[in-house]
Design an enzyme around this catalytic site. Sequence first.
Site, PDB file in Angstrom:
ATOM      1  N   ARG A  92       0.692  -1.414  -0.039  1.00  0.00           N
ATOM      2  CA  ARG A  92      -0.038   0.001   0.070  1.00  0.00           C
ATOM      3  C   ARG A  92       0.847   1.338  -0.029  1.00  0.00           C
ATOM      4  O   ARG A  92       0.400   1.988  -0.724  1.00  0.00           O
ATOM      5  CB  ARG A  92      -0.774  -0.088   1.455  1.00  0.00           C
ATOM      6  CG  ARG A  92      -1.740   0.709   1.343  1.00  0.00           C
ATOM      7  CD  ARG A  92      -2.499   0.568   2.828  1.00  0.00           C
ATOM      8  NE  ARG A  92      -3.401   1.717   3.273  1.00  0.00           N
ATOM      9  CZ  ARG A  92      -4.837   1.560   2.911  1.00  0.00           C
ATOM     10  NH1 ARG A  92      -5.234   0.566   1.949  1.00  0.00           N
ATOM     11  NH2 ARG A  92      -5.512   2.577   3.148  1.00  0.00           N
ATOM     12  N   ASP A 152     -19.868   4.749   0.372  1.00  0.00           N
ATOM     13  CA  ASP A 152     -20.058   3.646   1.408  1.00  0.00           C
ATOM     14  C   ASP A 152     -21.524   4.077   2.009  1.00  0.00           C
ATOM     15  O   ASP A 152     -22.206   3.220   2.506  1.00  0.00           O
ATOM     16  CB  ASP A 152     -19.111   3.926   2.458  1.00  0.00           C
ATOM     17  CG  ASP A 152     -17.693   3.814   1.811  1.00  0.00           C
ATOM     18  OD1 ASP A 152     -16.745   3.149   1.845  1.00  0.00           O
ATOM     19  OD2 ASP A 152     -17.403   4.971   1.285  1.00  0.00           O
ATOM     20  N   ARG A 155     -24.095   2.837  -0.013  1.00  0.00           N
ATOM     21  CA  ARG A 155     -24.121   1.408   0.091  1.00  0.00           C
ATOM     22  C   ARG A 155     -25.125   1.196   1.145  1.00  0.00           C
ATOM     23  O   ARG A 155     -25.906   0.379   1.006  1.00  0.00           O
ATOM     24  CB  ARG A 155     -22.949   0.798   0.134  1.00  0.00           C
ATOM     25  CG  ARG A 155     -22.228   0.779  -1.399  1.00  0.00           C
ATOM     26  CD  ARG A 155     -20.752   0.284  -1.305  1.00  0.00           C
ATOM     27  NE  ARG A 155     -20.197   0.393  -2.626  1.00  0.00           N
ATOM     28  CZ  ARG A 155     -18.770   0.530  -2.933  1.00  0.00           C
ATOM     29  NH1 ARG A 155     -18.083   0.675  -2.000  1.00  0.00           N
ATOM     30  NH2 ARG A 155     -18.348   0.415  -4.291  1.00  0.00           N
ATOM     31  N   HIS A 179     -12.369   5.716   4.092  1.00  0.00           N
ATOM     32  CA  HIS A 179     -12.931   5.131   3.077  1.00  0.00           C
ATOM     33  C   HIS A 179     -12.077   3.916   3.149  1.00  0.00           C
ATOM     34  O   HIS A 179     -11.097   3.757   2.222  1.00  0.00           O
ATOM     35  CB  HIS A 179     -13.052   5.798   1.819  1.00  0.00           C
ATOM     36  CG  HIS A 179     -13.415   4.994   0.711  1.00  0.00           C
ATOM     37  ND1 HIS A 179     -14.722   4.603   0.603  1.00  0.00           N
ATOM     38  CD2 HIS A 179     -12.723   4.974  -0.503  1.00  0.00           C
ATOM     39  CE1 HIS A 179     -14.849   3.810  -0.572  1.00  0.00           C
ATOM     40  NE2 HIS A 179     -13.635   4.139  -1.513  1.00  0.00           N
TER      41      HIS A 179
HETATM   42  P1  NAD Z   1      -8.479   3.816 -14.619  1.00  0.00           P
HETATM   43  O1  NAD Z   1      -7.280   3.170 -14.708  1.00  0.00           O
HETATM   44  O2  NAD Z   1      -9.516   3.361 -15.243  1.00  0.00           O
HETATM   45  O3  NAD Z   1      -8.170   5.307 -14.749  1.00  0.00           O
HETATM   46  C1  NAD Z   1      -7.197   6.206 -14.213  1.00  0.00           C
HETATM   47  C2  NAD Z   1      -6.935   7.291 -15.265  1.00  0.00           C
HETATM   48  O4  NAD Z   1      -6.013   8.146 -14.690  1.00  0.00           O
HETATM   49  C3  NAD Z   1      -6.599   6.617 -16.780  1.00  0.00           C
HETATM   50  O5  NAD Z   1      -7.220   7.138 -17.793  1.00  0.00           O
HETATM   51  C4  NAD Z   1      -5.000   7.012 -16.491  1.00  0.00           C
HETATM   52  O6  NAD Z   1      -4.521   7.409 -18.028  1.00  0.00           O
HETATM   53  C5  NAD Z   1      -5.175   8.250 -15.819  1.00  0.00           C
HETATM   54  N1  NAD Z   1      -3.809   8.764 -15.342  1.00  0.00           N
HETATM   55  C6  NAD Z   1      -2.705   7.877 -14.879  1.00  0.00           C
HETATM   56  N2  NAD Z   1      -1.879   8.869 -14.345  1.00  0.00           N
HETATM   57  C7  NAD Z   1      -2.144  10.172 -14.688  1.00  0.00           C
HETATM   58  C8  NAD Z   1      -1.547  11.376 -14.789  1.00  0.00           C
HETATM   59  N3  NAD Z   1      -0.150  11.599 -14.344  1.00  0.00           N
HETATM   60  N4  NAD Z   1      -2.034  12.508 -15.167  1.00  0.00           N
HETATM   61  C9  NAD Z   1      -3.576  12.421 -15.661  1.00  0.00           C
HETATM   62  N5  NAD Z   1      -4.241  11.174 -15.779  1.00  0.00           N
HETATM   63  C10 NAD Z   1      -3.583  10.124 -15.414  1.00  0.00           C
HETATM   64  O7  NAD Z   1      -8.858   3.728 -13.078  1.00  0.00           O
HETATM   65  P2  NAD Z   1     -10.397   3.890 -12.293  1.00  0.00           P
HETATM   66  O8  NAD Z   1     -11.049   2.666 -12.097  1.00  0.00           O
HETATM   67  O9  NAD Z   1     -11.034   5.211 -13.110  1.00  0.00           O
HETATM   68  O10 NAD Z   1     -10.155   4.333 -10.859  1.00  0.00           O
HETATM   69  C11 NAD Z   1      -9.308   5.725 -10.575  1.00  0.00           C
HETATM   70  C12 NAD Z   1      -9.492   5.970  -9.104  1.00  0.00           C
HETATM   71  O11 NAD Z   1     -10.644   6.285  -8.498  1.00  0.00           O
HETATM   72  C13 NAD Z   1      -8.462   4.775  -8.442  1.00  0.00           C
HETATM   73  O12 NAD Z   1      -7.692   5.236  -7.582  1.00  0.00           O
HETATM   74  C14 NAD Z   1      -9.644   4.110  -7.779  1.00  0.00           C
HETATM   75  O13 NAD Z   1      -9.097   3.040  -6.607  1.00  0.00           O
HETATM   76  C15 NAD Z   1     -10.550   5.083  -7.280  1.00  0.00           C
HETATM   77  N6  NAD Z   1     -12.008   4.858  -6.791  1.00  0.00           N
HETATM   78  C16 NAD Z   1     -12.386   5.700  -5.611  1.00  0.00           C
HETATM   79  C17 NAD Z   1     -13.488   5.516  -5.284  1.00  0.00           C
HETATM   80  C18 NAD Z   1     -13.984   6.195  -4.067  1.00  0.00           C
HETATM   81  O14 NAD Z   1     -14.916   5.895  -3.595  1.00  0.00           O
HETATM   82  N7  NAD Z   1     -13.379   7.297  -3.787  1.00  0.00           N
HETATM   83  C19 NAD Z   1     -14.393   4.356  -5.746  1.00  0.00           C
HETATM   84  C20 NAD Z   1     -13.837   3.662  -6.993  1.00  0.00           C
HETATM   85  C21 NAD Z   1     -12.671   3.794  -7.465  1.00  0.00           C
END
Ligand code: NAD
Length: 321
Positions: A92, A152, A155, A179
Amino acid sequence: MKNTDLKKVALVGTGFVGMSFAYALLNSGDCDQLVLIDINKEKAHGEAMDLNHGLSFAKRNMLIYDGDYTDCHDADIVVIAAGVNQKEGEDRISLLHRNFKVFKTIIEPVIESGFNGIFLVATNPVDIMTKITLELSGFDSSRVIGSGTTLDTARLRYLMGDYFGIDPRNVHAYVIGEHGDSEIIPWSQAYVTTKSVYDIVEYSKGKFSFNELNNISKNVTRAAQEIIKAKGATYYGIGMSLVRIVRAIFGDEKSALTVSVMMNGQYGVDDVYVGMPAIIGRKGIEDIIVLDLTEDEKNSFINSCNFLKETTKEIKCIKHD
Ligand code: NAD
């Protein structure tokens, strides 16, 4: 010169989460302009094209385009859903280090653009990434918000609605804390319509049980893992949570949402971002609601905050990289 009546959102990260948010925003019609930014410019371009092709069916017109960080200068809200995912065998902390570096490449050019609005962060671990956004931006904490435990909480309300046979919108219950695994459901504060959940269970003659409430707690915390196992990622729910927060900001709604906020002495906790019900309006976080927690709930909440604080310390050591 910006037309101040126009509501503009800049989205950084056009992956699953970012685009679920963008699609939900197009359908909700809560803003006038949406710019999509991603390190993968071709992806952002294709996504903007695809969304624009839905405009004929949308409830209102919008300007949607792919751009770069200079386009943030007149944005009201910058939503960040960009990040790297955990590599196999990666711990992590090293994921955090990599996402810290990603955020440096995002927050600095956003600030250089002259952006002076509100940051809304979804990237995980969201509480820590929101704290990092605060530190990198130098903004006041009222203008740096994380999606926190909004998903959450949604949910929880869905599961309680299902169990008690009531519209989830009539369930008044919150998930607070990290979270993640250390999050807490303060059942002492949970109501279905106007009735305390404790009273409902107590007087239900066995129809409802505290055991089942425990199962609901576990299912809320496990939900993300279960969805990820089944379909690889979670995105619709968080996309809609982000739209809900954006609507509360643009509408100056003073709505209570369990976003990730900076604690300033509540329950004796400070200097940590964590999910708590907070009042959201046009200026961002306008107040934090202090819940009347039982001793046990309060201790669990403080433990969750301590866990986040300890993990954040690991990041601080690379602050001056
Ligand atoms: P994903 O891999 O589909 O999308 C990530 C995007 O970020 C990609 O399009 C990538 O090109 C872009 N990226 C990476 N590095 C970058 C940079 N330096 N500058 C600009 N863009 C950049 O991932 P996802 O499934 O969309 O998830 C995104 C984030 O959201 C993850 O960290 C995931 O854990 C989080 N998430 C949060 C919650 C919440 O409740 N907060 C819920 C679900 C997912």
